[in-house]
Enzyme design. Sequence first.
Site, PDB file in Angstrom:
ATOM      1  N   ASP A 254       0.823  -1.206   0.000  1.00 26.69           N
ATOM      2  CA  ASP A 254       0.000   0.000   0.000  1.00 26.69           C
ATOM      3  C   ASP A 254       0.859   1.258   0.000  1.00 26.69           C
ATOM      4  OD1 ASP A 254      -2.179  -1.610  -0.001  1.00 26.69           O
ATOM      5  OD2 ASP A 254      -2.862  -1.126   2.023  1.00 26.69           O
ATOM      6  N   GLY A 255       2.020   1.203   0.675  1.00 22.37           N
ATOM      7  CA  GLY A 255       2.909   2.359   0.680  1.00 22.37           C
ATOM      8  C   GLY A 255       3.395   2.712  -0.710  1.00 22.37           C
TER       9      GLY A 255
ATOM     10  N   TYR B 249      -3.418   4.122   9.767  1.00 29.97           N
ATOM     11  CA  TYR B 249      -2.968   4.735  11.025  1.00 29.97           C
ATOM     12  C   TYR B 249      -4.147   5.047  11.948  1.00 29.97           C
ATOM     13  CZ  TYR B 249       0.122   7.801  13.841  1.00 29.97           C
ATOM     14  OH  TYR B 249       0.866   8.380  14.835  1.00 29.97           O
ATOM     15  N   SER B 250      -5.214   5.563  11.380  1.00 28.21           N
ATOM     16  CA  SER B 250      -6.385   5.904  12.180  1.00 28.21           C
ATOM     17  C   SER B 250      -6.944   4.684  12.899  1.00 28.21           C
ATOM     18  CB  SER B 250      -7.460   6.541  11.292  1.00 28.21           C
ATOM     19  OG  SER B 250      -8.642   6.794  12.017  1.00 28.21           O
TER      20      SER B 250
ATOM     21  N   ALA C 204      -3.180   8.962  21.091  1.00 26.81           N
ATOM     22  CA  ALA C 204      -2.912   8.861  22.535  1.00 26.81           C
ATOM     23  C   ALA C 204      -3.387  10.102  23.280  1.00 26.81           C
ATOM     24  CB  ALA C 204      -1.424   8.620  22.777  1.00 26.81           C
TER      25      ALA C 204
END
Length: 293
Positions: free
Chosen positions: A73-74, A191-192, A213
Amino acid sequence: MKIAIFGQAFNSNTEEALIVILHYLNNKKDVSVFLIAEFNEKIQEEKPSEFNFTQIAETLDSTFDLLISIGGDGTILRAITYVHDLDVPVIGVNTGRLGFLATIQNELIIPAMDAIFSKAYKISERHLLTIETQPKVDAFEVYNFALNEIAISRKNTTSMITVETRLNNEYLTSYWSDGLIVSTPTGSTGYSLSCGGPVITPDTNSFVITPIAPHNLSARPLVITDSTTIELKVNGREDNFLVSLDSRITTLSNDTVITIKKAPFTIKMIELLEESFLDTLRKKLLWGEDKRN
């Protein structure tokens, strides 16, 4: 048909996929194959004597009919910087790991290519985010868009940062956290998701704001319409913070005001007819992997 091939690295898996693709395309009439120059450089570093390409493309233009991305995907996230707003469809061959965007495995390359040439596929249009800064930043003058997410994060400190957030000029909140993610539906499985965000189907007209965080115990991911303009302002003990657009990262000063909104163009991802986002969820996230099923 004019086809470009791109990859970020050249290893045994990438080489295997490239050989299959080139052999298939070389047997097709009226097909011109170009290698993206960045990918060709990687190949020449590893095996210059075995691969000698004559048609190299530094950039793409609207005359191209297809971009084949070889990697994970990157690699696709990097490939879209070449596609930009050209409306060139992209298909991903997965030689990486998880692969939500690059879904074609090496053993399925030939059936996938058959489907493309017989037009037995569908197009999934993916919305993107754009970023503007005040004062302006040179790093975003050309590649100011992201397919997965735009993320704000702390730099050179273990202390939290405060991200003051406004939606359509209305104050939302100030997140005390390690950072903040603004994600597209495409990026909702990236990431989400790792930070507790929801999975959103690619055809949903929404974005997600996910704190990283957060020390505000009541802070939760927020789904908003993709017509929303998001304004961010960072405060912290350090003078600078990081902002990333997919895999591209730069440093900004705390006096920078960031504006994020939907891009005026989409990326066209090719999906085979037997594929679906829900099928990908089951395969990649192992949904339903329960003895009772």
